[in-house]
Design a protein around this motif. Structure first.
Motif, PDB file in Angstrom:
ATOM      1  N   ASP A  92       0.815  -1.214   0.000  1.00 31.33           N
ATOM      2  CA  ASP A  92       0.000   0.000   0.000  1.00 31.33           C
ATOM      3  C   ASP A  92       0.850   1.265   0.000  1.00 31.33           C
ATOM      4  N   GLN A  93       2.217   1.105   0.088  1.00 36.04           N
ATOM      5  CA  GLN A  93       3.091   2.267   0.106  1.00 36.04           C
ATOM      6  C   GLN A  93       4.129   2.287  -1.014  1.00 36.04           C
ATOM      7  N   ARG A  94       4.492   1.119  -1.540  1.00 30.40           N
ATOM      8  CA  ARG A  94       5.564   1.094  -2.531  1.00 30.40           C
ATOM      9  C   ARG A  94       5.511  -0.154  -3.403  1.00 30.40           C
ATOM     10  N   VAL A  95       6.394  -0.153  -4.416  1.00 33.98           N
ATOM     11  CA  VAL A  95       6.593  -1.298  -5.303  1.00 33.98           C
ATOM     12  C   VAL A  95       8.024  -1.776  -5.078  1.00 33.98           C
ATOM     13  N   VAL A  96       8.190  -3.080  -4.873  1.00 37.36           N
ATOM     14  CA  VAL A  96       9.500  -3.665  -4.567  1.00 37.36           C
ATOM     15  C   VAL A  96       9.832  -4.711  -5.632  1.00 37.36           C
ATOM     16  N   ILE A  97      11.066  -4.660  -6.135  1.00 37.21           N
ATOM     17  CA  ILE A  97      11.570  -5.654  -7.078  1.00 37.21           C
ATOM     18  C   ILE A  97      12.783  -6.309  -6.434  1.00 37.21           C
ATOM     19  N   GLU A  98      12.720  -7.630  -6.245  1.00 38.81           N
ATOM     20  CA  GLU A  98      13.818  -8.359  -5.615  1.00 38.81           C
ATOM     21  C   GLU A  98      14.251  -9.520  -6.491  1.00 38.81           C
ATOM     22  N   ALA A  99      15.552  -9.782  -6.498  1.00 30.34           N
ATOM     23  CA  ALA A  99      16.100 -10.925  -7.234  1.00 30.34           C
ATOM     24  C   ALA A  99      17.332 -11.425  -6.507  1.00 30.34           C
ATOM     25  N   LYS A 100      17.552 -12.723  -6.593  1.00 32.22           N
ATOM     26  CA  LYS A 100      18.747 -13.317  -6.000  1.00 32.22           C
ATOM     27  C   LYS A 100      19.361 -14.241  -7.047  1.00 32.22           C
ATOM     28  N   VAL A 101      20.533 -13.814  -7.573  1.00 32.77           N
ATOM     29  CA  VAL A 101      21.232 -14.568  -8.602  1.00 32.77           C
ATOM     30  C   VAL A 101      22.641 -14.866  -8.101  1.00 32.77           C
ATOM     31  N   PHE A 102      23.047 -16.125  -8.194  1.00 30.85           N
ATOM     32  CA  PHE A 102      24.372 -16.566  -7.739  1.00 30.85           C
ATOM     33  C   PHE A 102      24.636 -16.150  -6.294  1.00 30.85           C
ATOM     34  N   GLY A 103      23.606 -16.206  -5.453  1.00 30.71           N
ATOM     35  CA  GLY A 103      23.759 -15.871  -4.047  1.00 30.71           C
ATOM     36  C   GLY A 103      23.788 -14.391  -3.733  1.00 30.71           C
ATOM     37  N   VAL A 104      23.694 -13.553  -4.756  1.00 28.96           N
ATOM     38  CA  VAL A 104      23.708 -12.104  -4.555  1.00 28.96           C
ATOM     39  C   VAL A 104      22.274 -11.588  -4.645  1.00 28.96           C
ATOM     40  N   ALA A 105      21.779 -11.078  -3.535  1.00 26.03           N
ATOM     41  CA  ALA A 105      20.415 -10.554  -3.492  1.00 26.03           C
ATOM     42  C   ALA A 105      20.436  -9.063  -3.796  1.00 26.03           C
ATOM     43  N   ARG A 106      19.517  -8.668  -4.681  1.00 24.87           N
ATOM     44  CA  ARG A 106      19.380  -7.245  -5.005  1.00 24.87           C
ATOM     45  C   ARG A 106      17.917  -6.865  -4.833  1.00 24.87           C
ATOM     46  N   SER A 107      17.724  -5.683  -4.278  1.00 20.87           N
ATOM     47  CA  SER A 107      16.378  -5.205  -4.054  1.00 20.87           C
ATOM     48  C   SER A 107      16.291  -3.742  -4.455  1.00 20.87           C
ATOM     49  N   ARG A 108      15.247  -3.411  -5.192  1.00 14.93           N
ATOM     50  CA  ARG A 108      14.985  -2.017  -5.545  1.00 14.93           C
ATOM     51  C   ARG A 108      13.531  -1.739  -5.193  1.00 14.93           C
ATOM     52  N   SER A 109      13.267  -0.554  -4.683  1.00 14.23           N
ATOM     53  CA  SER A 109      11.887  -0.200  -4.385  1.00 14.23           C
ATOM     54  C   SER A 109      11.676   1.284  -4.637  1.00 14.23           C
ATOM     55  N   ARG A 110      10.439   1.622  -4.905  1.00 11.58           N
ATOM     56  CA  ARG A 110      10.039   3.017  -5.088  1.00 11.58           C
ATOM     57  C   ARG A 110       8.719   3.212  -4.345  1.00 11.58           C
ATOM     58  N   TYR A 111       8.620   4.338  -3.668  1.00 10.68           N
ATOM     59  CA  TYR A 111       7.355   4.676  -3.035  1.00 10.68           C
ATOM     60  C   TYR A 111       6.350   5.075  -4.110  1.00 10.68           C
ATOM     61  N   LEU A 112       5.093   4.719  -3.877  1.00 10.70           N
ATOM     62  CA  LEU A 112       4.043   4.973  -4.863  1.00 10.70           C
ATOM     63  C   LEU A 112       3.924   6.457  -5.189  1.00 10.70           C
ATOM     64  N   ARG A 113       4.099   7.305  -4.186  1.00 10.50           N
ATOM     65  CA  ARG A 113       3.966   8.750  -4.430  1.00 10.50           C
ATOM     66  C   ARG A 113       5.101   9.303  -5.293  1.00 10.50           C
ATOM     67  N   GLN A 114       6.216   8.564  -5.406  1.00 10.50           N
ATOM     68  CA  GLN A 114       7.351   9.005  -6.223  1.00 10.50           C
ATOM     69  C   GLN A 114       7.274   8.493  -7.657  1.00 10.50           C
ATOM     70  N   LEU A 115       6.411   7.532  -7.907  1.00  9.56           N
ATOM     71  CA  LEU A 115       6.319   6.941  -9.239  1.00  9.56           C
ATOM     72  C   LEU A 115       5.365   7.722 -10.125  1.00  9.56           C
ATOM     73  N   SER A 116       5.700   7.773 -11.393  1.00 14.19           N
ATOM     74  CA  SER A 116       4.764   8.342 -12.353  1.00 14.19           C
ATOM     75  C   SER A 116       3.647   7.317 -12.573  1.00 14.19           C
ATOM     76  N   PRO A 117       2.539   7.736 -13.162  1.00  9.60           N
ATOM     77  CA  PRO A 117       1.452   6.783 -13.385  1.00  9.60           C
ATOM     78  C   PRO A 117       1.945   5.581 -14.202  1.00  9.60           C
ATOM     79  N   PRO A 118       1.588   4.383 -13.773  1.00  8.98           N
ATOM     80  CA  PRO A 118       2.049   3.191 -14.490  1.00  8.98           C
ATOM     81  C   PRO A 118       1.335   3.048 -15.825  1.00  8.98           C
TER      82      PRO A 118
END
Length: 174
Positions: A92-118
């Motif tokens: 209800d506050q943000r969109v999160v994208i997570e991936a774990k490749v070769f044991g390396v976890a990466r996460s990116r997120s943006r708050y909904l109020r900071q995103l342009s309309p999808p």
């Protein structure tokens, strides 16, 4: 998989890419360039070796050969592996994208109020991408002079029910 949710955050949707495409639109120039680069580099190395050129020229050829082979094979393979390991979460506050490749976890997120309309780039059967317009290169340089390199686009790729997810994000961002 979302480890850093705030106590007040509520998960609205979670999903993963349904398809894991090896190639995407960014490869339209890279792959043909790499296909041309491999034989050119082999020619470079053999010519430099046969002509008795300084070892720097031969070494440069091998480095360039490794780079073109990576662009041709490694880059699409890494993208495929990353998509297979990606999890998307909409709260209800943000969109999160997570991936774990070769044991390396990466996460990116943006708050909904900071995103342009999808917006949705739909394919047959409800499969599609939910994309958010990110600031351009010049905007990023002006906003943060310490980090002028553009980042990968922030998008939910190859998900089922893309229009439904877009509508969910739109409703949550109000």
């Amino acid at each position: 998989m979302v480890a850093d949710l705030a106590p007040s955050e509520r998960v609205l949707w979670t999903g993963s890419p349904v398809r894991h495409p090896v190639f995407d639109s960014s490869d339209r120039l890279v792959v043909p360039g790499a296909i041309f680069g491999v034989p050119f580099t082999v020619f470079w190395i053999s010519t430099a070796t046969n002509a008795g050129a300084p070892s720097f020229f031969v070494a440069f050829g091998y480095v360039f050969l490794a780079w073109t082979v990576f662009l041709l094979i490694g880059r699409p393979a890494l993208r495929w592996l990353e998509l297979r390991a990606t999890v998307y979460t909409v709260t209800d506050q943000r969109v999160v994208i997570e991936a774990k490749v070769f044991g390396v976890a990466r996460s990116r997120s943006r708050y909904l109020r900071q995103l342009s309309p999808p917006r949705v780039a739909a394919r047959a059967g409800g499969l599609g991408d939910v994309r958010f317009d990110e600031p351009g290169f010049v905007d990023m340089v002006r906003a943060n002079r310490n980090r002028p390199m553009p980042q990968r686009p922030f998008e939910l790729r190859a998900i089922d029910g893309a229009e439904r997810v877009r509508d969910l994000i739109m409703a949550a961002s109000r």
